[in-house]
Scaffold this active site. Sequence first.
Site, mmCIF file in Angstrom:
data_model
loop_
_atom_site.group_PDB
_atom_site.id
_atom_site.type_symbol
_atom_site.label_atom_id
_atom_site.label_comp_id
_atom_site.label_asym_id
_atom_site.label_seq_id
_atom_site.Cartn_x
_atom_site.Cartn_y
_atom_site.Cartn_z
ATOM 1 C CE1 TYR A 56 -31.727 -5.734 -19.988
ATOM 2 C CE2 TYR A 56 -33.610 -6.622 -21.162
ATOM 3 C CZ TYR A 56 -32.473 -5.846 -21.142
ATOM 4 O OH TYR A 56 -32.077 -5.187 -22.289
ATOM 5 C CG HIS A 118 -26.414 -7.103 -22.504
ATOM 6 N ND1 HIS A 118 -27.297 -7.552 -21.560
ATOM 7 C CD2 HIS A 118 -26.793 -5.827 -22.762
ATOM 8 C CE1 HIS A 118 -28.170 -6.602 -21.261
ATOM 9 N NE2 HIS A 118 -27.878 -5.541 -21.979
ATOM 10 C CG ASN A 177 -24.673 -1.569 -25.797
ATOM 11 O OD1 ASN A 177 -25.319 -0.531 -25.909
ATOM 12 N ND2 ASN A 177 -25.110 -2.611 -25.101
ATOM 13 C CB SER A 225 -33.093 4.050 -24.727
ATOM 14 O OG SER A 225 -32.711 3.171 -23.695
ATOM 15 N N GLY A 228 -35.386 7.988 -25.661
ATOM 16 C CA GLY A 228 -34.314 8.747 -25.031
ATOM 17 C C GLY A 228 -34.400 8.791 -23.523
ATOM 18 C CB SER A 231 -35.209 4.450 -21.013
ATOM 19 O OG SER A 231 -36.056 4.153 -22.103
ATOM 20 C CD GLU A 234 -37.714 3.439 -13.956
ATOM 21 O OE1 GLU A 234 -37.789 2.393 -13.280
ATOM 22 O OE2 GLU A 234 -38.517 3.732 -14.858
ATOM 23 C CE LYS A 279 -40.460 -0.842 -17.977
ATOM 24 N NZ LYS A 279 -40.572 0.214 -16.936
ATOM 25 C CG MET A 286 -48.214 -2.328 -23.310
ATOM 26 S SD MET A 286 -48.788 -3.989 -22.792
ATOM 27 C CE MET A 286 -48.117 -4.056 -21.131
#
Length: 333
Positions: A56, A118, A177, A225, A228, A231, A234, A279, A286
């Site tokens: 990140y 990850h 994952n 996510s 869905g 996230s 952008e 996020k 929040m």
Amino acid sequence: MQHRQQKTKELMNTKTLTQIPPVGFGLWKLPPETCADTVYKAIELGYRHLDSASDYGNEREVGMGIKRALNDGLCTRDELWVTSKLWNTHHAREHVLPAIEKSLSDLQLDYLDLYLVHFPIAQTYVPIETRYPAGWFFDPAADAPRMVPAKVPLSETWQGMEDIHAAGLARQIGVCNYNTGLLHDLLSYAHVKPAMMQIEAHPYLTQEPLLRLCAMNDIPVTAFSPLGALSYLELDMATQQESVLSQQSVLEAAKRTGKTPAQVVLRWGIQRGTAIIPKTSKPERMIENAALFDFELSDAEMQSISALNQNRRFNDPGVFCAQAFNRFHPIYD
């Protein structure tokens, strides 16, 4: 109202050695320049589960926010659950230790509550001194930069994970994952069973077989996510038309409960037994994302939202690696 807010904080912050707080704060895409203040604000508002990763590119700033929160007495280290992740370029057994040591140094912590592989993807090693975080390109300055895989078996990577677990640097270790086949394989050789499976999961990608397999093996699941498409807008990896928040079943549940569509979808994630890591950088969001414990969805509402499944995966290396990193590298069928 004050009693409800206190009860929400108690429930969202539950932490034991084996139980992750169900509502976490995702740190993906938080800009470094505002990340420390955002992390501090999240902790101030009651979040005790932070989901980080070396990839990140903001762990140093996350560490600054954590340190300030601890120094100001907002919580103790034992009350905080911090997750980070091993990047693809450090899959060789001897590279796992320096990877977690770098994350710990940036986060200004002595240990992680959870350290995850990850991706089940090994890339060619890039030393921390050369470039950090390494990212997906082996050499970004090359005339035709591309992702370069490495021949490192996942069993070797897990040996490195077990090493840092034995050393006390990560209290628990797990994976992200993975699919069902990789999980079966991991369980066949792991001396330390994975303590967490983190996967993309939301009403358009319910992952029922994988969740069932994890439950059979007593492996908790964290959903990233959880809203869905939101996230990925952008990043041009999703369109606004793919938002689950406008679905009729979600809107009807929101109307009945007096909650927002986002709260309904997040509650669906928790109510089906997963932890979630939404996020946001906005304090009002929040608060909204954490206010999930003063209502329940009915069985019919849960079923109707689950029926929205399209097996729509937004975070798919088989798509984005070819589009952005010049190599087709699928990990899902």
